[in-house]
Design a protein around this motif. Structure first.
Motif, PDB file in Angstrom:
ATOM      1  N   GLU A 212      -9.604   3.196   2.432  1.00 43.92           N
ATOM      2  CA  GLU A 212     -10.161   2.334   1.424  1.00 43.92           C
ATOM      3  C   GLU A 212      -9.066   1.340   0.876  1.00 43.92           C
ATOM      4  O   GLU A 212      -8.895   0.418   0.515  1.00 43.92           O
ATOM      5  N   LYS A 213      -8.219   2.181   0.415  1.00 36.38           N
ATOM      6  CA  LYS A 213      -7.012   1.315  -0.311  1.00 36.38           C
ATOM      7  C   LYS A 213      -6.173   0.274   0.660  1.00 36.38           C
ATOM      8  O   LYS A 213      -6.168  -0.885   0.148  1.00 36.38           O
TER       9      LYS A 213
ATOM     10  N   ALA B 180       0.807  -1.181  -0.103  1.00 35.70           N
ATOM     11  CA  ALA B 180      -0.020   0.202  -0.022  1.00 35.70           C
ATOM     12  C   ALA B 180       0.618   1.437   0.113  1.00 35.70           C
ATOM     13  O   ALA B 180       0.362   2.216  -0.127  1.00 35.70           O
TER      14      ALA B 180
ATOM     15  N   ASP C 298      -8.923   8.430   1.848  1.00 32.33           N
ATOM     16  CA  ASP C 298      -7.863   7.022   0.676  1.00 32.33           C
ATOM     17  C   ASP C 298      -7.256   6.171   1.064  1.00 32.33           C
ATOM     18  O   ASP C 298      -7.140   4.872   0.293  1.00 32.33           O
TER      19      ASP C 298
ATOM     20  N   LEU D 255      -7.856  -1.404   3.058  1.00 32.36           N
ATOM     21  CA  LEU D 255      -8.956  -2.331   3.391  1.00 32.36           C
ATOM     22  C   LEU D 255      -9.005  -3.131   1.886  1.00 32.36           C
ATOM     23  O   LEU D 255      -8.817  -4.555   2.256  1.00 32.36           O
ATOM     24  N   ARG D 256      -8.455  -2.162   0.942  1.00 31.33           N
ATOM     25  CA  ARG D 256      -9.078  -3.117  -0.788  1.00 31.33           C
ATOM     26  C   ARG D 256      -7.779  -4.219  -0.652  1.00 31.33           C
ATOM     27  O   ARG D 256      -7.656  -5.501  -0.530  1.00 31.33           O
ATOM     28  N   ILE D 257      -6.842  -3.656  -0.121  1.00 29.06           N
ATOM     29  CA  ILE D 257      -5.379  -4.503  -0.203  1.00 29.06           C
ATOM     30  C   ILE D 257      -5.420  -5.984   0.718  1.00 29.06           C
ATOM     31  O   ILE D 257      -5.125  -7.275   0.330  1.00 29.06           O
TER      32      ILE D 257
ATOM     33  N   LYS E 166      -7.995  -7.267   1.842  1.00 28.73           N
ATOM     34  CA  LYS E 166      -8.612  -8.010   1.738  1.00 28.73           C
ATOM     35  C   LYS E 166      -8.075  -8.980  -0.009  1.00 28.73           C
ATOM     36  O   LYS E 166      -8.191 -10.244  -0.215  1.00 28.73           O
ATOM     37  N   GLU E 167      -7.962  -8.641  -0.656  1.00 29.44           N
ATOM     38  CA  GLU E 167      -6.631  -9.107  -1.464  1.00 29.44           C
ATOM     39  C   GLU E 167      -6.033  -9.958  -1.052  1.00 29.44           C
ATOM     40  O   GLU E 167      -5.856 -11.017  -1.777  1.00 29.44           O
TER      41      GLU E 167
END
Lengths: 355, 355
Positions: free
Chosen positions: B38-39, B15, B35, B41-43, B45-46
């Motif tokens: 969110e970034k 990140a 932002d 959190l996305r990673i 999950k990924e």
DNA sequence: ACAAATAGTGTGTGCGCACAAACAGTAACC
DNA sequence: GGTTACTGTTTGTGCGCACACACTATTTGT
């Protein structure tokens, strides 16, 4: 109470040595003078030291490689459950630095078993868990693993000739006794009961002999031999017309037949037969919560199922292995799983996922 | 597969932030720009990040204080087992930074319950587990704990009016159904069956009503209402001559009585009566593996016991609380324990220590 | 007598994480 | 233009332990 957590550091201080020395005592590595060793050991006992396994798993970067050798379960809910149990334990224990890989063999093909077992042996894992379906072919591997000092745990099928780290499964003899009890409960009046072995090579399946032995002993030990007459049959499904003929003959020759005890999960075969012949007076008891048995249990054709709990077997097998490898705990030589009596009204608790 | 373990550090790198930032995202503390949050959190999950709970327990020095409020068990093997279950879970989970203290109340003295519950409330623990025997007296505390945001888990007695974190115990209705099934198995011929409530204030014991309901519904749902006639009685042991007189009257008035279903563990009271009167034809089913019941089970006077598994209740109660507090897992609102059917031949697996 | 081997012990780093303190960047205000 | 007041982010330390390395004291060999 004594909620203070004792650390290696505390022991080191009290013993007047460094943590490294305590570590060497704990793990029997390096050289230590005899008196220091004794002193540290004494203090460890005195202070009731218990290692913090979380920290240990963190500190030692070691990853234990454990392999599981189980029958292919794509079409077999029994072995599928066993694998589910292994995977459940894996999820719980992952964080302690274990890596589990699964090897599958075809339960009807000995060659695949040998092949996979050889693969496993070559990869020299830290621990092995397996369901040793093929008695004779398994023994040589037990030999190898012993000399390689790889601990192995067996489940489902007990092999007492060679001592594994642990056996997980049912007490076959006791489960025969249980079946006897159930029949005497559902058949209050004198009658005949049939013991049926289906699709098995009895000579090579000691657990089935033990079941039969337990079953017979239930009646003799409880002075019920006069009340109940036991018969016995071995059946093969591959020749189904013969199967039917044999059953017809048993039924015809024993008009007082009120119960059939099937020593494996193949009770549904008898259930199918009874349904076809519209026989409703005969109570049927067999093993395992496979779909066909559940079907006939719900229909009332099977009176009771005895659960061999394949999921629990898988779960505890891995758990015991981790207890041994990671936590250095003593694991019992034998862990007999509970004998679950299953009817329609409580079956849900034994087949549901339950995380 | 993907055996690489994902750490906070890995996420931070990907990140382009520091581990501290990821930490704040994970724990929702401090300030983070939208932002970045969110970034990250996305990673998370990924990459399928799963926290290492061992390391977490180590890092956060927090010790969770959990209290258990259970009936005094000095003379009661049922509650003793519950405490054993709690202690077993405690041993397993100690290393994750939990501290369990036990408070005991007299199950025959409401005042002691209130007193202890107040003590607990005052000490403001991190979590509470309890067996809420006294319905009305418990509710106000549920209220307090809710406003104090102290999670609580109840076991053994289900109270649905106020939603705890979780309920652990038996499905009373289903266990009534099960009892019905067992009677229909052991009594193949038409007969009368008696439902007996002993020493209970039925109006205040909803679980007993549910058991009776389930029991009755078994027969009506299976079209057995013509075959079996159900009777019902409430008994008190404190006046034993009355107890006997009531039983005598039931027996005399129903010569076809073949079964008695006791909705609690007090089946041994009926068993004693049946033994005194030399009645052997009546099947008896009740609950719990207390010594007196085991005695009569072994003698054949009790046909089946249904295990309410107090040990499991205690064990899972603490486990769920730790899952919630320490591992931040979702815990199910209700965990119904399996309905174990017990006879002499499988009882050992359910009463033995099992570490 | 002096180097080399050996026995016995201490020190330091890192595991993955939590948490606090330090730090940088920005906007607002006088 | 400098102070203040935030907001957002990095850095550092410690949890209990394992393990490699460093170090000292003693013994052994020649």
């Amino acid at each position: 109470m004594n909620s203070k957590i004792v650390r290696i550091k505390d022991i080191a201080e009290k013993a007047g040595v460094s943590t490294g020395t305590v570590d060497r005592v704990l793990h029997d590595r390096g050289r230590i003078s005899q008196d220091v060793k004794e002193k540290v050991l004494r203090i460890i006992k005195e202070m009731n030291y218990e290692p913090n396994y979380s920290a240990r798993a963190l500190g030692s970067n070691k990853i234990y490689r454990i392999v599981a050798l189980v029958p292919n379960h794509t079409n077999d809910s029994y072995w599928y459950e066993a694998v589910m149990g292994i995977e459940k334990a894996e999820r719980e224990l992952k964080q302690f630095g274990i890596n589990v890989s699964r090897y599958k063999f075809d339960p009807h093909n000995i060659a695949t078993f040998i092949e996979k077992a050889q693969e496993i042996t070559d990869s020299a894992p830290d621990g092995i868990i397996l369901a040793p379906l093929f008695y004779k072919e398994t023994l040589p591997f037990f030999d190898k693993w012993s000399t390689m000092k790889i601990p192995f745990i067996i489940f489902n099928t007990q092999i007492s000739e060679y001592s594994p780290l642990s056996y997980i499964g049912q007490d076959s003899y006791q489960s025969g006794l249980l079946a006897g009890r159930l029949f005497s409960q559902v058949n209050p009046d004198p009658c005949s009961i049939l013991i049926a072995h289906i699709d098995e090579d009895i000579g090579n399946a000691s657990h089935l002999i033990k079941k039969e032995q337990g079953f017979r002993n239930y009646f003799s030990h409880n002075n019920l031999s006069d009340k109940y007459t036991l018969h016995r049959i071995e059946l093969q499904r591959k020749n189904y017309s013969l199967f039917q003929k044999q059953m017809d003959s048993v039924i015809d020759n024993n008009p007082d037949l009120q119960g059939i005890y099937v020593t494996t999960s193949k009770g549904y075969a008898i259930a199918t037969y009874l349904e076809q012949r519209h026989i409703k007076s005969i109570k049927l008891i067999c093993y395992d919560l496979v779909p066909k048995n559940i079907h006939f249990l719900n229909k009332g054709i099977i009176s009771f199922l005895i659960n061999q709990n394949p999921r629990g077997q898988g779960y505890w097998s891995l758990h015991h292995m981790v207890d041994y490898l990671v936590f250095k705990k003593k694991v019992p030589l034998i862990k007999y799983l509970p004998l679950d009596v299953i009817v329609k009204e409580n079956i849900n608790y034994f087949i549901h996922e339950d995380n």
